[in-house]
Design a protein around this motif. Structure first.
Motif, PDB file in Angstrom:
ATOM      1  N   GLY A   8       0.843  -1.186   0.000  1.00  0.00           N
ATOM      2  CA  GLY A   8       0.000   0.000   0.000  1.00  0.00           C
ATOM      3  C   GLY A   8       0.880   1.238   0.000  1.00  0.00           C
ATOM      4  O   GLY A   8       2.053   1.177  -0.376  1.00  0.00           O
ATOM      5  N   ASP A  29      -3.511  -1.388   1.283  1.00  0.00           N
ATOM      6  CA  ASP A  29      -3.536  -0.675   2.557  1.00  0.00           C
ATOM      7  C   ASP A  29      -3.163   0.790   2.331  1.00  0.00           C
ATOM      8  O   ASP A  29      -2.360   1.114   1.456  1.00  0.00           O
ATOM      9  CB  ASP A  29      -2.573  -1.308   3.555  1.00  0.00           C
ATOM     10  N   GLU A  31      -2.225   4.604   4.357  1.00  0.00           N
ATOM     11  CA  GLU A  31      -1.913   5.411   5.535  1.00  0.00           C
ATOM     12  C   GLU A  31      -2.108   6.879   5.180  1.00  0.00           C
ATOM     13  O   GLU A  31      -1.421   7.402   4.302  1.00  0.00           O
ATOM     14  CB  GLU A  31      -0.472   5.166   5.977  1.00  0.00           C
ATOM     15  N   GLY A  61      -8.900  -2.234   1.545  1.00  0.00           N
ATOM     16  CA  GLY A  61      -7.644  -2.361   2.273  1.00  0.00           C
ATOM     17  C   GLY A  61      -7.754  -1.857   3.700  1.00  0.00           C
ATOM     18  O   GLY A  61      -8.762  -1.270   4.101  1.00  0.00           O
ATOM     19  N   ARG A  62      -6.712  -2.081   4.463  1.00  0.00           N
ATOM     20  CA  ARG A  62      -6.662  -1.583   5.832  1.00  0.00           C
ATOM     21  C   ARG A  62      -6.306  -0.098   5.820  1.00  0.00           C
ATOM     22  O   ARG A  62      -5.506   0.348   5.010  1.00  0.00           O
ATOM     23  CB  ARG A  62      -5.649  -2.376   6.647  1.00  0.00           C
ATOM     24  N   HIS A 209       3.737  -3.094  10.834  1.00  0.00           N
ATOM     25  CA  HIS A 209       3.710  -1.970   9.904  1.00  0.00           C
ATOM     26  C   HIS A 209       5.131  -1.702   9.415  1.00  0.00           C
ATOM     27  O   HIS A 209       6.077  -1.760  10.193  1.00  0.00           O
ATOM     28  CB  HIS A 209       3.160  -0.734  10.631  1.00  0.00           C
ATOM     29  N   ARG A 247       1.414  -4.247   7.557  1.00  0.00           N
ATOM     30  CA  ARG A 247       1.053  -3.369   6.454  1.00  0.00           C
ATOM     31  C   ARG A 247       2.340  -2.884   5.803  1.00  0.00           C
ATOM     32  O   ARG A 247       3.248  -2.393   6.483  1.00  0.00           O
ATOM     33  CB  ARG A 247       0.243  -2.184   6.979  1.00  0.00           C
TER      34      ARG A 247
END
Length: 272
Positions: A8, A29, A31, A61-62, A209, A247
């Motif tokens: 991600g 993912d 952020e 996604g997360r 992460h 992630r």
């Protein structure tokens, strides 16, 4: 079906607008980096949160955020500073609750100075951990309540194990470990720390992460992947042995190169 991990990226909401198709195509993912600054957190960030929910409707996604970090350490000796830091972290967790984010990046309190000096002063190592607990106590409870994990990112950390021990000392699912590959490569090249894959091995399944950025071991470059000297095959070989499914977040300066960074990892057969 490919068994390679799917990467991600970290970006602002404006950049999500540009890379939305890329994010959605493989449920990557994400952020968000739109909630870092004190001015944002002290203001009315509800419209930003609403925009995030709207842009990410249907995203598989997360989701996480980079938490606030400018101008402070989570292990300050000054109780008044610790109170401000606690409030700032709680503000970040309020954002997480509002947008459904399940991770928040926070910065390690350890420095290269710490590595050489903590054991030169009796009790200094334990005192730093205690101060970090005082700062994070309320934030850990809040994170547990909302199902969010605060991941502690290496900044200057020379010892890849010490931050892992700090995370474990909370005995909470709300505190885990992050690795920034460029920061680790800087520590390796400039302070004699182990190479990046050793950071992964040290973290083990406490690792949830990873910031993926390339660098030259001299500075915090945040170059597109493939432009620096990090040994990516070694890094991903270490990641492949984990069960924690961290992630994998591309965090580079030139956000236009995010798809190219993912394509580079695909070209060398380690991720997609």
């Amino acid at each position: 079906m490919s068994s390679l991990p799917v990467v991600g990226a970290a970006m602002t909401l404006d950049e999500v607008e540009l890379h939305r198709d890329w994010l959605f195509e493989k449920s990557r993912d994400l952020e968000l980096q739109s909630f870092i600054d004190a001015e944002v957190l002290n203001g009315d960030w509800a419209p930003l949160a609403a925009r995030a929910r709207r842009l990410l409707d249907g995203h598989g996604g997360r989701l996480g955020i980079h938490g606030p970090f400018w101008g402070f350490t989570i292990a300050s000796e000054d109780p008044d500073i610790r109170a401000v830091v606690t409030r700032r972290l709680l503000q970040g967790l309020d954002v997480c609750a509002a947008i459904g984010a399940t991770h928040m990046v926070i910065h390690s309190p350890y420095t290269s100075w710490s590595y050489n000096n903590l054991d030169d002063n009796a009790g200094a190592r334990e005192a730093l951990v205690e101060r970090t607990h005082m700062t994070l106590r309320d934030a850990v409870r809040r994170a547990e309540d909302i199902g969010c994990t605060m991941v502690i990112e290496n900044i200057e950390d020379k010892d890849p194990h010490i931050r892992v021990a700090l995370a474990e000392s909370f005995n909470s699912p709300a505190v885990a470990v992050s690795i920034d590959t460029g920061h680790a490569h800087y520590a390796h090249g400039y302070t004699g720390a182990p190479p990046v894959d050793y950071y992964v091995k040290a973290a083990g399944n406490r690792l949830q992460h990873v910031h993926l950025q390339d660098a030259d071991g001299y500075a915090d470059r945040h170059w597109s992947l493939g432009e620096g000297t990090i040994r990516w095959h070694a890094v991903f070989a270490a990641l492949a042995k984990l069960e924690s499914n961290p992630r994998l977040i591309i965090e580079i300066k030139d956000k236009s190169k995010i798809p190219a960074s993912a394509a580079y990892l695909a070209s060398i057969g380690v991720a997609e």
